[in-house]
Design an enzyme around this catalytic site. Structure first.
Site, short mmCIF file in Angstrom:
data_model
loop_
_atom_site.label_atom_id
_atom_site.label_comp_id
_atom_site.label_asym_id
_atom_site.label_seq_id
_atom_site.Cartn_x
_atom_site.Cartn_y
_atom_site.Cartn_z
N SER A 48 3.52 -11.37 8.99
CA SER A 48 3.89 -10.22 8.17
C SER A 48 3.96 -10.54 6.68
O SER A 48 4.95 -10.25 6.02
CB SER A 48 5.26 -9.72 8.64
OG SER A 48 5.47 -8.40 8.21
N CYS A 52 -2.48 -8.23 0.63
CA CYS A 52 -3.01 -7.43 -0.49
C CYS A 52 -2.47 -7.91 -1.83
O CYS A 52 -3.04 -7.64 -2.88
CB CYS A 52 -2.65 -5.96 -0.30
SG CYS A 52 -3.15 -5.33 1.30
N ILE A 286 -5.69 -3.42 27.47
CA ILE A 286 -5.83 -4.20 26.23
C ILE A 286 -6.07 -3.24 25.06
O ILE A 286 -7.00 -2.43 25.09
CB ILE A 286 -7.00 -5.21 26.33
CG1 ILE A 286 -6.82 -6.12 27.55
CG2 ILE A 286 -7.08 -6.04 25.05
CD1 ILE A 286 -7.93 -7.13 27.76
N TYR A 287 -5.21 -3.35 24.09
CA TYR A 287 -5.31 -2.52 22.89
C TYR A 287 -5.82 -3.40 21.75
O TYR A 287 -5.72 -4.62 21.79
CB TYR A 287 -3.94 -1.97 22.51
CG TYR A 287 -3.40 -0.96 23.49
CD1 TYR A 287 -2.91 -1.37 24.74
CD2 TYR A 287 -3.36 0.40 23.20
CE1 TYR A 287 -2.42 -0.45 25.66
CE2 TYR A 287 -2.87 1.32 24.10
CZ TYR A 287 -2.40 0.90 25.33
OH TYR A 287 -1.92 1.81 26.23
N ALA A 288 -6.34 -2.77 20.70
CA ALA A 288 -6.75 -3.54 19.52
C ALA A 288 -6.53 -2.69 18.27
O ALA A 288 -6.62 -1.45 18.33
CB ALA A 288 -8.20 -3.97 19.64
N TYR A 436 1.92 20.99 -11.89
CA TYR A 436 1.48 21.11 -13.28
C TYR A 436 2.64 21.23 -14.25
O TYR A 436 3.46 22.15 -14.14
CB TYR A 436 0.52 22.31 -13.49
CG TYR A 436 0.37 22.64 -14.96
CD1 TYR A 436 -0.04 21.65 -15.86
CD2 TYR A 436 0.66 23.91 -15.46
CE1 TYR A 436 -0.13 21.91 -17.22
CE2 TYR A 436 0.56 24.18 -16.81
CZ TYR A 436 0.16 23.17 -17.70
OH TYR A 436 0.07 23.43 -19.03
P1 FAD Z 1 -4.69 -9.66 9.32
O1 FAD Z 1 -3.69 -9.08 8.41
O2 FAD Z 1 -5.76 -10.52 8.75
O3 FAD Z 1 -3.91 -10.47 10.43
C1 FAD Z 1 -4.58 -11.05 11.50
C2 FAD Z 1 -3.84 -12.31 11.91
O4 FAD Z 1 -4.29 -12.69 13.19
C3 FAD Z 1 -4.10 -13.49 11.00
O5 FAD Z 1 -2.90 -13.95 10.42
C4 FAD Z 1 -4.74 -14.53 11.89
O6 FAD Z 1 -4.28 -15.84 11.61
C5 FAD Z 1 -4.29 -14.10 13.26
N1 FAD Z 1 -5.22 -14.50 14.32
C6 FAD Z 1 -6.55 -14.29 14.39
N2 FAD Z 1 -7.05 -14.77 15.55
C7 FAD Z 1 -6.02 -15.28 16.22
C8 FAD Z 1 -5.91 -15.93 17.47
N3 FAD Z 1 -6.97 -16.10 18.26
N4 FAD Z 1 -4.71 -16.34 17.85
C9 FAD Z 1 -3.60 -16.16 17.07
N5 FAD Z 1 -3.65 -15.56 15.89
C10 FAD Z 1 -4.85 -15.12 15.46
N6 FAD Z 1 -6.23 -3.68 2.05
C11 FAD Z 1 -5.86 -2.57 1.39
O7 FAD Z 1 -5.77 -1.51 2.00
N7 FAD Z 1 -5.56 -2.60 0.06
C12 FAD Z 1 -5.62 -3.76 -0.66
O8 FAD Z 1 -5.34 -3.76 -1.87
C13 FAD Z 1 -6.03 -4.93 0.00
N8 FAD Z 1 -6.13 -6.09 -0.67
C14 FAD Z 1 -6.46 -7.24 0.01
C15 FAD Z 1 -6.53 -8.43 -0.69
C16 FAD Z 1 -6.86 -9.61 -0.02
C17 FAD Z 1 -6.95 -10.89 -0.78
C18 FAD Z 1 -7.10 -9.59 1.37
C19 FAD Z 1 -7.45 -10.84 2.11
C20 FAD Z 1 -7.05 -8.40 2.07
C21 FAD Z 1 -6.73 -7.21 1.39
N9 FAD Z 1 -6.68 -6.00 2.06
C22 FAD Z 1 -6.32 -4.86 1.39
C23 FAD Z 1 -7.03 -5.90 3.48
C24 FAD Z 1 -5.81 -5.92 4.37
O9 FAD Z 1 -5.03 -7.01 4.04
C25 FAD Z 1 -6.28 -5.99 5.80
O10 FAD Z 1 -7.01 -4.84 6.08
C26 FAD Z 1 -5.15 -6.09 6.80
O11 FAD Z 1 -4.34 -7.20 6.56
C27 FAD Z 1 -5.72 -6.20 8.21
O12 FAD Z 1 -4.70 -6.35 9.13
P2 FAD Z 1 -4.96 -7.06 10.53
O13 FAD Z 1 -3.66 -7.08 11.22
O14 FAD Z 1 -6.12 -6.45 11.19
O15 FAD Z 1 -5.43 -8.53 10.15
#
Ligand code: FAD
Length: 548
Positions: A48, A52, A286-288, A436
């Site tokens: 968590s 961003c 299984i959800y994603a 406005y």
């Molecule tokens: P993530 O937040 O990437 O989390 C996935 C987690 O799963 C990771 O921590 C990874 O380690 C873990 N994981 C993966 N595979 C496994 C496994 N097999 N076993 C255990 N753990 C695993 N979005 C916006 O809307 N606005 C923004 O301004 C913005 N800025 C961003 C800036 C940066 C630098 C980055 C990198 C992203 C940004 N994003 C932004 C995108 C946003 O952060 C992502 O869309 C969002 O975090 C996706 O959430 P998620 O849960 O799908 O994946």
């Protein structure tokens, strides 16, 4: 799969990924069930965290690293009564037995966990092109707090940075690195920055970067990076060579969907996990959620991935909702593609489809661009917003919108994103009742004005022309003389609007006329005068602001 609330009590829920989608699913699950056994499995050391915010810590806008840790593993575990396993990787799913194999990355120990429901929120990894030199120590990608720390440390002893890729993250990094006082080059493979934005708006982002001294290169494909003493040299197909002490790769992301693939779950064309409106994969247990999935495209049909924070958080919530509330859960309505980025003194935002999307999907569309003040232009500080609408000629339904400017871009695109979700038409935009008072808006908000312009175009009152026509053509520049002289339009005759009625004799009635002004509004007024005098008059959309 439609579990009732009571039968869902005591469920064993495993969640892979503990950041946006995963943490959101865990939090909603706990709020719906105190008795569920919820385990979050996270490969990295953090859960968590605010990915961003990473560019803004590197650039110095965010000064406290701890502010990026929304929750620590301990606080998350205590707050929600979860089992949180960090530094633990999920390595395979057995859907038939409903088990997940996990590996403790510190000890190498593997264990099998049983689940009633599994939520996959593994996110997406930065793409690393397979090129010589890509593994040099000062070539970085940015996804985690550890990536951020490495970049931050390296930046203390470098002077120049090459950012490869001009998408959202590349642009934020270029801005923040320049804030930090570094020499920044940005190279983009496409002929424009931010490919989701149409090119005429994207141009303003390039100007903003250029004015701040960022060295921009377009249509360049990198072929290798070579260490060159204490610095590096990046080589490109065109022969271009750029020196940099550090390289940031921000060329896009690919879904971390290999677990799903190996488990036989249905994937989309580009490898994203395909889900239904309740985030269920092709296996209903299984959800994603998040960057690894593609959801229904509620504007054009089919499916679309959208790797952004808002969708990931809301999809994670939907998954947990469906696990505990079944069909009573609020379905995820599909993504529309709303995004925003700031680059110095320009903000660009988009919702829905761009012109490029629509052409690719062979979807008929109409478009208009207006330039309007962010608030009453007589009140100090008003900024120009360039606002583009795209709509369907069949039923006038909005298909997309884009804007660039500074103040108020976010507000207009948020309004239009809501309109898009509500399947509004261009007619609906004309009478949206929006805030406005002079410091905030105008009696006719830019969203209303864009609706008026779109309806005028549809109804034949506005005959649009989208570029300055090739000469010989009859072009009438209706701006004041001084403006016309300071920024001349090639081949145009200057007749300021107030003089037009008395100088109609200077306009050839046997030829089409193209009227142009600074931003596209006065030229429309001129074209209306000419049309009512029998001329075949066209107004150049966006004026010299867009077209010169
Ligand atoms: P993530 O937040 O990437 O989390 C996935 C987690 O799963 C990771 O921590 C990874 O380690 C873990 N994981 C993966 N595979 C496994 C496994 N097999 N076993 C255990 N753990 C695993 N979005 C916006 O809307 N606005 C923004 O301004 C913005 N800025 C961003 C800036 C940066 C630098 C980055 C990198 C992203 C940004 N994003 C932004 C995108 C946003 O952060 C992502 O869309 C969002 O975090 C996706 O959430 P998620 O849960 O799908 O994946």
């Amino acid at each position: 799969m439609n579990p009732s609330e009571s039968s869902a009590e005591g469920l064993r829920i495993l969640i892979v990924g503990g950041v946006a989608g995963g943490a959101s699913a865990a939090a909603r699950a706990r709020r719906l069930s105190e008795s569920a056994h919820i385990t979050v499995i996270e490969r990295g050391p953090d859960v968590s965290f605010a990915n961003c915010g990473l560019p803004y810590y590197i650039g110095g806008d965010i000064t406290q690293r701890d502010d990026l840790a929304v929750q620590t593993p301990t606080s998350l575990s205590q707050l929600l009564n979860l089992e949180v396993l960090t530094n633990t990787e999920a390595t395979s799913i057995n859907p038939l037995e409903k088990t997940l194999l996990i590996k403790n990355l510190a000890t190498g120990e593997t264990t099998t966990r049983h689940y009633d429901k599994l939520v996959l929120a593994p996110g997406a990894s930065p793409i690393q092109p397979n090129l010589p030199g890509i593994d040099l120590p000062r070539v970085h990608t940015l996804r985690t707090l550890q990536d951020m720390d490495h970049i931050d440390q390296d930046l203390d002893c470098v002077a120049s940075v090459l950012v490869l890729g001009g998408g959202f993250i590349g642009l934020e990094m270029a801005e923040q690195l320049q804030h930090r006082g570094l020499d920044v080059s940005l190279v983009e493979r496409n002929p424009q920055l931010l490919p989701p934005l149409d090119s005429e708006l994207s141009r303003d982002l390039a100007v903003a970067l250029h004015e701040k001294g960022v060295d921009l290169h377009f249509s360049e494909n990198m072929t290798s990076i070579k260490a060159d003493g204490s610095t590096m040299k990046a080589h490109f197909q065109s022969g271009l060579e750029l020196e940099a002490d550090l390289v940031i790769l921000s060329v896009g992301v690919k879904p971390d969907s290999h677990l799903a693939l190996e488990a036989g779950l249905e994937l989309g064309e580009r490898g994203h996990i395909r889900v239904n409106e309740f985030q269920q994969t092709s296996d209903p247990a299984i959800y994603a959620a998040g960057d690894a999935v593609e959801t229904h495209d509620s504007i054009l049909g089919g499916y679309r991935p959208l790797p952004l924070g808002g969708p990931a958080n809301r999809q994670g919530r939907t998954a947990a909702d469906h696990i505990f509330r079944g069909e009573k859960a609020l379905p995820y309505p599909g993504s529309i593609g709303t995004a925003i980025v700031r680059v110095f003194d320009q903000v660009a935002a988009i919702t829905g489809s761009s012109e490029r999307d629509l052409i690719k999907r062979s979807t008929p569309y109409k478009t208009v661009t207006i330039n309007a003040a962010s608030h009453a232009d007589y009140y100090p500080g008003a900024e120009i917003i360039k606002l583009k609408l795209l709509w369907s000629p069949d039923d006038s339904r909005l298909l997309g919108a884009q804007a660039i400017g500074l103040e108020g871009v976010d507000k207009r695109i948020d309004v239009l994103a809501t309109a898009l979700r509500a399947r509004m038409t261009i007619d609906d935009l004309c009478h949206l009742e929006l805030c406005y008072a002079p410091p905030f808006g105008s009696a006719k908000d830019p969203v209303n004005l864009a609706g008026f312009a779109a309806c005028n175009l549809r109804d034949g009152l506005l005959k649009p022309f989208y570029a300055v026509p090739e000469t010989p053509a009859q072009i009438i520049d209706v701006r004041p003389v001084a403006k016309s002289q300071s920024q001349p339009v090639p081949g145009a005759k200057n007749i300021p609007l107030p003089e037009l009625r008395s100088r109609l004799g200077e306009v050839d009635p046997d030829q089409p006329v193209f009227t142009i002004c600074q931003m596209g509004k006065t030229s429309y007024f001129a074209a209306r005068i000419l049309q009512q005098h029998g001329y075949d008059a066209h107004s150049i959309i966006g004026g010299v602001n867009v077209n010169l």
